[in-house]
Design an enzyme around this catalytic site. Structure first.
Site, PDB file in Angstrom:
ATOM      1  N   LYS A 174      22.311 -20.337 -26.548  1.00  0.00           N
ATOM      2  CA  LYS A 174      22.572 -20.929 -25.202  1.00  0.00           C
ATOM      3  C   LYS A 174      23.299 -19.660 -24.337  1.00  0.00           C
ATOM      4  O   LYS A 174      23.673 -18.728 -24.855  1.00  0.00           O
ATOM      5  CB  LYS A 174      23.535 -21.890 -25.547  1.00  0.00           C
ATOM      6  CG  LYS A 174      23.716 -22.818 -24.424  1.00  0.00           C
ATOM      7  CD  LYS A 174      22.435 -24.023 -24.253  1.00  0.00           C
ATOM      8  CE  LYS A 174      22.430 -24.765 -23.249  1.00  0.00           C
ATOM      9  NZ  LYS A 174      21.502 -25.846 -23.349  1.00  0.00           N
ATOM     10  N   SER A 232       9.366 -27.277 -25.372  1.00  0.00           N
ATOM     11  CA  SER A 232       9.557 -25.848 -25.240  1.00  0.00           C
ATOM     12  C   SER A 232       8.826 -25.117 -26.261  1.00  0.00           C
ATOM     13  O   SER A 232       8.117 -24.100 -25.918  1.00  0.00           O
ATOM     14  CB  SER A 232      11.140 -25.411 -25.096  1.00  0.00           C
ATOM     15  OG  SER A 232      11.516 -25.602 -23.815  1.00  0.00           O
ATOM     16  N   GLN A 239      22.941 -26.595 -30.584  1.00  0.00           N
ATOM     17  CA  GLN A 239      21.498 -26.380 -30.513  1.00  0.00           C
ATOM     18  C   GLN A 239      20.880 -26.008 -31.796  1.00  0.00           C
ATOM     19  O   GLN A 239      19.893 -26.104 -32.068  1.00  0.00           O
ATOM     20  CB  GLN A 239      21.327 -25.037 -29.403  1.00  0.00           C
ATOM     21  CG  GLN A 239      19.984 -24.839 -29.020  1.00  0.00           C
ATOM     22  CD  GLN A 239      19.400 -25.828 -27.786  1.00  0.00           C
ATOM     23  OE1 GLN A 239      20.276 -26.013 -26.836  1.00  0.00           O
ATOM     24  NE2 GLN A 239      18.468 -26.392 -27.930  1.00  0.00           N
ATOM     25  N   LYS A 297      20.057 -29.274 -33.550  1.00  0.00           N
ATOM     26  CA  LYS A 297      19.106 -29.812 -32.732  1.00  0.00           C
ATOM     27  C   LYS A 297      17.760 -29.384 -32.932  1.00  0.00           C
ATOM     28  O   LYS A 297      16.564 -29.991 -33.230  1.00  0.00           O
ATOM     29  CB  LYS A 297      19.260 -29.799 -31.316  1.00  0.00           C
ATOM     30  CG  LYS A 297      18.159 -30.684 -30.389  1.00  0.00           C
ATOM     31  CD  LYS A 297      18.851 -30.105 -29.020  1.00  0.00           C
ATOM     32  CE  LYS A 297      20.087 -30.260 -28.742  1.00  0.00           C
ATOM     33  NZ  LYS A 297      20.472 -30.506 -27.184  1.00  0.00           N
ATOM     34  N   LYS A 301      16.572 -20.131 -29.388  1.00  0.00           N
ATOM     35  CA  LYS A 301      16.037 -20.899 -28.310  1.00  0.00           C
ATOM     36  C   LYS A 301      17.003 -21.715 -27.860  1.00  0.00           C
ATOM     37  O   LYS A 301      17.901 -22.533 -28.812  1.00  0.00           O
ATOM     38  CB  LYS A 301      14.731 -21.496 -29.127  1.00  0.00           C
ATOM     39  CG  LYS A 301      14.239 -22.524 -28.182  1.00  0.00           C
ATOM     40  CD  LYS A 301      13.101 -21.826 -27.583  1.00  0.00           C
ATOM     41  CE  LYS A 301      12.529 -22.725 -26.397  1.00  0.00           C
ATOM     42  NZ  LYS A 301      13.262 -22.013 -25.017  1.00  0.00           N
ATOM     43  N   GLY A 322      15.878 -23.902 -19.211  1.00  0.00           N
ATOM     44  CA  GLY A 322      16.872 -24.221 -18.186  1.00  0.00           C
ATOM     45  C   GLY A 322      17.585 -25.279 -18.975  1.00  0.00           C
ATOM     46  O   GLY A 322      17.819 -25.448 -20.169  1.00  0.00           O
ATOM     47  N   ASP A 323      18.865 -25.645 -17.983  1.00  0.00           N
ATOM     48  CA  ASP A 323      19.812 -26.425 -18.358  1.00  0.00           C
ATOM     49  C   ASP A 323      20.385 -26.931 -16.899  1.00  0.00           C
ATOM     50  O   ASP A 323      19.714 -26.730 -15.922  1.00  0.00           O
ATOM     51  CB  ASP A 323      20.789 -25.898 -19.321  1.00  0.00           C
ATOM     52  CG  ASP A 323      21.780 -26.726 -19.886  1.00  0.00           C
ATOM     53  OD1 ASP A 323      21.377 -27.672 -20.895  1.00  0.00           O
ATOM     54  OD2 ASP A 323      22.848 -27.010 -19.511  1.00  0.00           O
ATOM     55  N   ASN A 331      17.426 -33.459 -13.900  1.00  0.00           N
ATOM     56  CA  ASN A 331      16.024 -33.338 -14.568  1.00  0.00           C
ATOM     57  C   ASN A 331      16.074 -34.571 -15.880  1.00  0.00           C
ATOM     58  O   ASN A 331      15.231 -35.227 -16.043  1.00  0.00           O
ATOM     59  CB  ASN A 331      15.735 -31.979 -15.441  1.00  0.00           C
ATOM     60  CG  ASN A 331      14.676 -31.901 -16.084  1.00  0.00           C
ATOM     61  OD1 ASN A 331      14.625 -32.186 -17.491  1.00  0.00           O
ATOM     62  ND2 ASN A 331      13.515 -31.934 -15.550  1.00  0.00           N
ATOM     63  N   THR A 335      12.656 -34.019 -22.031  1.00  0.00           N
ATOM     64  CA  THR A 335      14.017 -34.571 -22.513  1.00  0.00           C
ATOM     65  C   THR A 335      14.112 -36.000 -22.205  1.00  0.00           C
ATOM     66  O   THR A 335      14.680 -36.679 -23.134  1.00  0.00           O
ATOM     67  CB  THR A 335      15.169 -33.565 -21.799  1.00  0.00           C
ATOM     68  OG1 THR A 335      14.710 -32.205 -22.221  1.00  0.00           O
ATOM     69  CG2 THR A 335      16.266 -33.796 -22.654  1.00  0.00           C
TER      70      THR A 335
HETATM   71  P1  NDP Z   1      20.344 -30.940 -13.664  1.00  0.00           P
HETATM   72  O1  NDP Z   1      21.223 -29.705 -13.334  1.00  0.00           O
HETATM   73  O2  NDP Z   1      18.994 -31.222 -13.458  1.00  0.00           O
HETATM   74  O3  NDP Z   1      21.254 -32.317 -13.509  1.00  0.00           O
HETATM   75  C1  NDP Z   1      22.648 -32.421 -13.909  1.00  0.00           C
HETATM   76  C2  NDP Z   1      23.069 -33.848 -13.535  1.00  0.00           C
HETATM   77  O4  NDP Z   1      24.309 -34.159 -13.843  1.00  0.00           O
HETATM   78  C3  NDP Z   1      23.331 -33.952 -11.809  1.00  0.00           C
HETATM   79  O5  NDP Z   1      23.001 -35.018 -11.430  1.00  0.00           O
HETATM   80  C4  NDP Z   1      24.587 -33.455 -11.628  1.00  0.00           C
HETATM   81  O6  NDP Z   1      25.255 -34.040 -10.588  1.00  0.00           O
HETATM   82  C5  NDP Z   1      25.323 -34.404 -12.838  1.00  0.00           C
HETATM   83  N1  NDP Z   1      26.529 -33.596 -13.258  1.00  0.00           N
HETATM   84  C6  NDP Z   1      26.832 -32.352 -13.687  1.00  0.00           C
HETATM   85  N2  NDP Z   1      27.945 -32.116 -13.687  1.00  0.00           N
HETATM   86  C7  NDP Z   1      28.721 -33.261 -13.798  1.00  0.00           C
HETATM   87  C8  NDP Z   1      30.055 -33.724 -13.816  1.00  0.00           C
HETATM   88  N3  NDP Z   1      30.829 -33.008 -14.158  1.00  0.00           N
HETATM   89  N4  NDP Z   1      30.279 -35.131 -13.486  1.00  0.00           N
HETATM   90  C9  NDP Z   1      29.108 -35.667 -13.207  1.00  0.00           C
HETATM   91  N5  NDP Z   1      27.856 -35.424 -13.062  1.00  0.00           N
HETATM   92  C10 NDP Z   1      27.720 -34.299 -13.321  1.00  0.00           C
HETATM   93  O7  NDP Z   1      20.714 -30.656 -15.603  1.00  0.00           O
HETATM   94  P2  NDP Z   1      19.875 -31.362 -16.736  1.00  0.00           P
HETATM   95  O8  NDP Z   1      19.269 -32.823 -16.279  1.00  0.00           O
HETATM   96  O9  NDP Z   1      18.905 -30.523 -17.089  1.00  0.00           O
HETATM   97  O10 NDP Z   1      21.022 -31.569 -17.682  1.00  0.00           O
HETATM   98  C11 NDP Z   1      21.815 -32.696 -17.969  1.00  0.00           C
HETATM   99  C12 NDP Z   1      22.307 -32.790 -19.276  1.00  0.00           C
HETATM  100  O11 NDP Z   1      21.398 -32.691 -20.266  1.00  0.00           O
HETATM  101  C13 NDP Z   1      23.047 -31.527 -19.803  1.00  0.00           C
HETATM  102  O12 NDP Z   1      24.194 -31.865 -20.671  1.00  0.00           O
HETATM  103  C14 NDP Z   1      22.135 -30.705 -20.381  1.00  0.00           C
HETATM  104  O13 NDP Z   1      22.744 -29.684 -21.440  1.00  0.00           O
HETATM  105  C15 NDP Z   1      21.389 -31.571 -21.249  1.00  0.00           C
HETATM  106  N6  NDP Z   1      19.846 -31.227 -21.624  1.00  0.00           N
HETATM  107  C16 NDP Z   1      19.103 -30.770 -20.947  1.00  0.00           C
HETATM  108  C17 NDP Z   1      18.007 -30.480 -21.235  1.00  0.00           C
HETATM  109  C18 NDP Z   1      16.923 -30.118 -20.270  1.00  0.00           C
HETATM  110  O14 NDP Z   1      15.752 -29.967 -20.860  1.00  0.00           O
HETATM  111  N7  NDP Z   1      16.853 -30.033 -19.140  1.00  0.00           N
HETATM  112  C19 NDP Z   1      17.544 -30.471 -22.774  1.00  0.00           C
HETATM  113  C20 NDP Z   1      18.512 -30.945 -23.736  1.00  0.00           C
HETATM  114  C21 NDP Z   1      20.046 -31.451 -22.880  1.00  0.00           C
HETATM  115  P3  NDP Z   1      25.341 -33.069  -9.410  1.00  0.00           P
HETATM  116  O15 NDP Z   1      23.963 -33.117  -8.697  1.00  0.00           O
HETATM  117  O16 NDP Z   1      26.153 -33.244  -8.307  1.00  0.00           O
HETATM  118  O17 NDP Z   1      25.649 -31.442  -9.757  1.00  0.00           O
END
Ligand code: NDP
Length: 444
Positions: A125, A376, A110, A113, A89, A164-165, A239, A208
């Site tokens: 992943k 999830s 993961q 976690k 997962k 998603g991620d 997200n 999250t």
């Molecule tokens: P999204 O794609 O929804 O959002 C990612 C955000 O981070 C955007 O604002 C993006 O900016 C920014 N970002 C991405 N890369 C960079 C970078 N190199 N420098 C600065 N900002 C950056 O992803 P999520 O919110 O889903 O995921 C965010 C983090 O949380 C990740 O590390 C993910 O692995 C982790 N996570 C997510 C989960 C989930 O349920 N979605 C669960 C557990 C962990 P821009 O719009 O400019 O790309």
């Protein structure tokens, strides 16, 4: 040389150039010494060698056609890391920075976690170096359909359940699910984060970010503290960031800054989340727009400066290594009291050291952001039972899970004499269960 150090040295030699994977493995393995010392049978069973080698790695080609008729080829990945305690997962990430090292670091994290959630889910992943930014809906659909046309043969509701991620939200999960269903002719819980009209769970979208705030709130409560009036910085505006901001604000925090990958906005009156949602969720625009819509807010190009803003609470929610040693030192100098990680591995090894040597509560990602995958797993339970729980029910379960994670990592840290070290606590508590299951299964 200790067993742990030998496995780590070996891992670096056998996986050359995989810097993110090395970083995650270093952070995890070095904290497991006390458990390994208490279990000499683990070395005989080559448990750590097996734990750090994925059970299966799938690499594939993803060809697709853009709106002008041009053909593109991206790389597709699915790392099925460990299924000792349940089906693989873990999310799918679509971002140009994705490579095997990034997917393996995420997969390794993961495993622990998912174990910490207390639910029966193993670790995996996947993703692609595809960049969804600036693509039309049709291009996104074409890419997702091509990606699933290969991935479908490796996943299944009891085998491997992606979600998603970064770069994979409701729209992408919808296209991926549609293609899976079409090829396999089965409507099952093979992906989570699905829309509510086709088997998704209430509160999964928020989980999250909400979970991150719930576990931080618990750490605060036990210290006679709360989110009320806490100046808070949230990095990212995707997200995780949006729903961390929402719950923190509901609990009385004043969130003053957020960013996207171009720069950050600072609003000393408190971020207006409805404006952020409109820009990021509806328009898929850039955060700098915020400063043109909200009087008094300012936009600064570049991300790093956000960590120089004085705050009580820092919630990094964007991506790996967004806080380096220097940024961590700036946060500490300005008196940050809580750092809780929404993103995966947002702090470098140097930054972690700075946080651990300071007087603050540091909650590492694998515990703090586990609410997403936990919900999830609740979505999987609802799918297989063919039923729906109300938002109140899911939210209450999520909160209970986050509070239990806090208790477990706190107890594990204390048990081995490292009270308050939640990096040790999270790694050890997550590992103990996986190790026990792997030993029970024999050499597989
Ligand atoms: P999204 O794609 O929804 O959002 C990612 C955000 O981070 C955007 O604002 C993006 O900016 C920014 N970002 C991405 N890369 C960079 C970078 N190199 N420098 C600065 N900002 C950056 O992803 P999520 O919110 O889903 O995921 C965010 C983090 O949380 C990740 O590390 C993910 O692995 C982790 N996570 C997510 C989960 C989930 O349920 N979605 C669960 C557990 C962990 P821009 O719009 O400019 O790309």
């Amino acid at each position: 040389m200790s067993y742990v150090q030998r496995v780590l040295d070996d891992l670096k030699k056998r996986n050359p150039g995989e810097v993110e994977f090395h970083q995650a493995a270093t952070e995890i393995l070095l904290t497991l010494e006390p458990v390994i010392n208490a279990h000499p049978e683990y070395e005989k069973a080559a448990l750590l060698e097996r734990f750090t080698e994925p059970e299966r790695t799938v690499l594939f080609r993803v060809p697709w056609v853009d709106d002008n008729g041009a053909v593109h080829v991206n790389k597709g990945y699915r790392v099925q890391f460990n299924s000792a305690i349940g089906p693989y997962k873990g999310g799918l990430r679509f971002h140009p920075s994705v490579n095997l090292s990034v997917i393996k670091f995420l997969g390794l994290e993961q495993i622990l976690k998912n174990s910490l959630t207390g639910l029966p889910i193993g670790g995996g992943k996947g993703g692609s170096d595809f960049d969804p930014k600036g693509k039309s809906d049709r291009e996104i659909m074409a890419f997702c359909q091509s990606f699933m046309t290969e991935l479908y043969r490796h996943i299944g509701a009891d085998t491997d359940v992606p979600a998603g991620d970064i770069g994979v939200g409701a729209r992408e999960v919808g296209y991926l699910f549609g293609q899976y269903k079409r090829i396999r002719d089965e409507h099952v819980g093979v992906l989570t984060g699905r829309g509510l009209s086709y088997g998704g769970s209430l509160v999964r979208k928020e989980a999250t970010g909400y979970g991150l705030v719930y576990i931080t709130e618990e750490a605060m409560r036990l210290r006679g503290d709360s989110f009320k009036d806490k100046i808070t910085v949230v990095s990212g505006s995707g997200n995780v960031a949006i729903y961390a901001c929402e719950k923190a604000q509901q609990l009385g925090a004043k969130v003053v800054a957020m960013y996207d990958s171009n720069g950050y906005v600072y609003d000393e009156n408190g971020i207006k989340l409805d404006v952020i949602k409109q820009i990021k969720e509806v328009e898929r625009g850039r955060i700098k727009e915020y400063a043109t819509r909200v009087a008094g807010a300012k936009y600064v190009e570049g991300c790093k400066g956000i960590w120089n803003i004085p705050c009580d609470v820092a919630l990094p929610c964007a991506t790996q290594n967004e806080i380096d040693g220097e940024s961590a030192a700036a946060l500490v100098k300005n008196g940050v009291k809580y750092v809780a990680e929404g993103a995966n591995m947002p702090s470098t090894l140097e930054a972690i050291e700075v946080f651990q040597n300071a007087e603050l509560v540091y909650l590492p990602a694998k515990a703090a952001n586990a609410g997403g995958v936990a919900t999830s797993a609740l979505e999987m339970a609802q799918s297989s039972g063919r039923l729906y729980w109300s938002s109140e029910e899911v939210d209450a379960k999520l909160k209970t899970i986050m509070v239990n994670i806090y208790r477990n990592i706190d107890n594990a840290a204390k048990k081995y004499g490292y009270a308050g070290n939640y990096v040790m606590g999270a790694n050890i508590a997550g590992f103990e269960k996986v190790a026990e299951a792997m030993m029970a299964h024999g050499i597989v």
